[in-house]
Design an enzyme around this catalytic site. Structure first.
Site, mmCIF file in Angstrom:
data_model
loop_
_atom_site.group_PDB
_atom_site.id
_atom_site.type_symbol
_atom_site.label_atom_id
_atom_site.label_comp_id
_atom_site.label_asym_id
_atom_site.label_seq_id
_atom_site.Cartn_x
_atom_site.Cartn_y
_atom_site.Cartn_z
ATOM 1 C CG HIS D 192 12.521 21.271 -7.295
ATOM 2 N ND1 HIS D 192 11.922 19.814 -7.260
ATOM 3 C CD2 HIS D 192 11.471 22.024 -6.958
ATOM 4 C CE1 HIS D 192 10.598 19.672 -6.693
ATOM 5 N NE2 HIS D 192 10.250 20.944 -6.511
ATOM 6 N N GLY D 201 8.575 18.928 -3.782
ATOM 7 C CA GLY D 201 7.663 17.293 -4.021
ATOM 8 C C GLY D 201 7.959 17.660 -5.244
ATOM 9 C CG LEU D 227 12.878 15.064 -2.515
ATOM 10 C CD1 LEU D 227 13.577 13.972 -3.144
ATOM 11 C CD2 LEU D 227 11.827 14.380 -2.505
ATOM 12 C CG ASP D 228 12.468 18.744 -4.136
ATOM 13 O OD1 ASP D 228 13.551 18.543 -4.745
ATOM 14 O OD2 ASP D 228 11.518 18.586 -3.636
ATOM 15 C CB ALA D 229 16.524 20.572 1.524
#
Lengths: 284, 284, 284, 284
Positions: D192, D201, D227-229
């Site tokens: 990311h 995001g 998402l992204d976690a």
């Protein structure tokens, strides 16, 4: 060496650098440093110029008005004129955590900071003896939910009395009021113990631990009404590992905090910081 | 955007910034970037100015002579005028180690480097297929103790034929001759695999291992006759630990090397590097 | 929590980890940390194990002899047994520069260092008031070319009287004698103000300035007879630029020095340092 | 050297290290590395042990069941047993941005990654020629809002056919479905382009620019449904300044991304990563 420092912002146009430098030269100024930045998206021009004052043929008090008349008006400039004398006066606010305060006192004692520290204000009495050993007056002003207004009034009176130019919140664990901030716009520097905008709020090291990040950080910023959202002056980080407990994160983080805060103080003192639209331009 | 870039060095005096910026303004130049540096010890002034060429009222070919006549002569300036077009031509020299070369090719392919790469020259044939897959001609010129002179002559002919402006030694494991260097003064960039001046010579990772250092590094520098002693352009470091073997040091170091070299190439391409007395001024 | 820490080195063989951990388990030890390292080139095995002492069924005084009998002898181990109580005693030597000293005092005051500081010794009286404000005795022992022997004798007497375990040279600007070092083998930590082995000797910031390096550093190491050549414990670096003057390099470097030294002190206190053949193994 | 690697997690108790190391020793295993970590808050024990397989007296296929019977069951362990042969198979997913892909290909070509890359899958055809120049099959599978299910089915079929062990999303600009993720739990590594949890995001560099941060970063993490976690494997950062435009932030960031992703791949390949409760333990 006596220096003048000019910080300028205005809509971008041709000829600004030329006119500003010709102004300084025409009064026999020896330019020491000049930096400029164009924000193309905003169409804004920013500039910092420092020059020797001793040979300058304008008197200290005339410079601003002459500059406005000859240059500033033409380019619709907002500008600030600073001198490196007399030394600015910085108040330090602290609670119980000493690492940032001691770092500042140590640097001041070693002659690294061109600033006077007329007072330290704290909501706890713990650090009084050592602050005084450094020869600096210490004022203990307890703060709680019921006396916040009067405490801030008392603080403001002291700041006025000592003609304080700007304030450093050296891990001062209280939120200062919007009213208080209005007295020192872009002149209160806070150190937040996280890499903002990650982990706003009161317990960032706990949050960092929970999320399992591999790097933690600290953020020095000007205080604005919105908590932890003011213009960022400086950020630093340190690597952490899975075995670091929260107390260890705190300790690793404190080293980052003190370095970051001291850098921000230096930039502020050297008049290297311009703010625009909640961002900073740092001419280091 | 078509840009001109002016790099200046001269004895320090009052009025240089003023005169240079007035010169640019008088021909309708829109200044994009201006940086200056005074070396007080040497009494030297250094400056870099970049401006838009499209609106500039001097023709490209006139600028240097006008500047010399109006400004340069007065201040006894040494100056260089560059344009960001046509793109400069960069040759890459490589041996068997591919990490720096691939990093350069990858950046070039992604459009990060404003440069043409007319050729790669190597004393080994290994990397030919991949270089050619990137669309770049590859020349294999073996070098050994007995053919060094002829090999360099062959290299120089190729460089001339392709009108190469500067050379990057991307872990090219050969010492280039003083004669060769004279053709490209301050225009050969080498990556040395240590944090110079620590560990000069051929096997720096072994030396770092022996000494038990906790940090290793890489140094990008211009090549001069004295080995590993030219002006330093960029340095980077990485942390290592006791358990890292020499092959691991090499791998960790290679990541540092490629980043350092690519930064140096960028600075060179952006005409951000001035050299004076074996040191560099980098206006980044 | 009361802890025991065992540091082991011996020729590498199979079964060491198994035997050591079984020894600890057989006496009901709860292992807190275990690290091991094999130097394949030297054929040496290194290990650090920490365990809770409260539930351990051997008495503190029996552990070493039992371990030697059951394990150490079999593997020809050199080992050291440490406890985290009573706190070790650390002497700090300082001259006029205060940054490392203040950093240590601040950390000690904040409870970050599990150590007693029975005394600070200096060849200058300048820092006496602040050291005493931190509640620590300060001894002023002038040193010059003619009294060095007697000064060291006086220092050694004080160190003995205060039962000092190890010494930190916090920018103590004197070379200590080989005779003095023999009293504290691998127990004198010095901070050298460069990234060793670059810039050994007395004026590294001047040398770094001359060479035009882009990164400066500091090195904490154990003091051995050969100047600046002892085993490196920790190194840190900071980025510098062409416009940094020597005084600025000094200031930037001092921030690196104090962080590096404090880390080295922490590693030493936590018994995370093994030395072998002029290198350190740091189990952090 | 043929190696076995054991990754263990279980409730913390006394005697685990002793029993595990005795097990390995009893079958004549030469321990190469052993690391352990106790999460005191969760009461959990984690361990990684690597040993030489050649002299080990258990057959490769017997080890897991014997370990379970002799040790695992007693301590209620979850454990995984890995071998460094045959090489694991890694698929790389990419879109148009090439920097992470080229970095991986370059390392693989240089022999730095102990992995087979049986295929690269992309939703764009752009990078096909260079991937194939590195000798790796390239599959172009377009993805749009209407064909996502069938595209993923096609991808899964290819991954199955090539017996892929884990997937690297090298700036693959598509969100993969929960269903897809379930086929590769903790075996999809994503990069990311921000320092998570800051700027989750799609456009983190824009957000970083807006906020005026002084440091940007990248985060390699295992992909989970949110998402992204997912669990963070590695993070790196780089310093930026006010004059950096968004395209410059992107370029600076891409250097960080590729280094961070490659480190994460290395940790994963070396079986140095344990995951627990959305965090990773990295035994590097």
């Amino acid at each position: 060496m006596n220096k003048a420092i000019l910080l300028i912002q205005c809509p971008d146009q041709k000829g600004i650098v030329s006119d500003v430098s010709r102004f300084l030269y025409s009064y026999n100024g020896n330019i020491l440093e000049v930096d400029q930045h164009v924000d193309e998206e905003m169409g804004m021009f920013f500039m910092r110029a420092a020059w020797e004052l001793d040979s300058f043929s304008l008197k200290k008090d005339e410079i601003a008005s002459r500059f406005e008349a000859e240059i500033g008006k033409k380019f619709q400039m907002e500008f600030k004129l600073h001198f490196n004398f007399p030394k600015p006066k910085m108040a330090v606010f602290v609670s119980k955590l000493s690492h940032c305060l001691f770092d500042i006192l140590g640097r001041h004692h070693a002659g690294q900071l061109e600033v006077d520290i007329p007072l330290v204000i704290s909501n706890h009495a713990d650090l009084k003896p050592i602050v005084e050993a450094f020869g600096i007056p210490f004022f203990y002003i307890p703060v709680n939910t019921s006396n916040k207004d009067t405490a801030e009034a008392e603080q403001l009176a002291l700041l006025k009395e000592h003609r304080v130019d700007f304030i450093v919140l050296a891990r001062y664990m209280q939120v200062v009021s919007a009213e208080f901030i209005r007295h020192f716009p872009n002149r209160i520097i806070n150190i937040h113990h996280s890499f903002l905008p990650a982990f706003v709020g009161a317990r960032p090291y706990h949050a960092a631990y929970e999320r399992g990040v591999k790097i933690i950080g600290a953020t020095a910023h000007y205080v604005t009404e919105e908590l932890d959202a003011g213009p960022i002056i400086e950020q630093e980080v340190a690597r952490v590992r899975h075995h670091n407990t929260i107390p260890e994160l705190v300790q690793i983080g404190q080293d980052v905090e003190k370095v970051t805060l001291s850098k921000a103080i230096k930039y502020h003192l050297d008049r290297k910081v311009l703010t625009f639209k909640n961002k900073t331009i740092i001419f280091y």
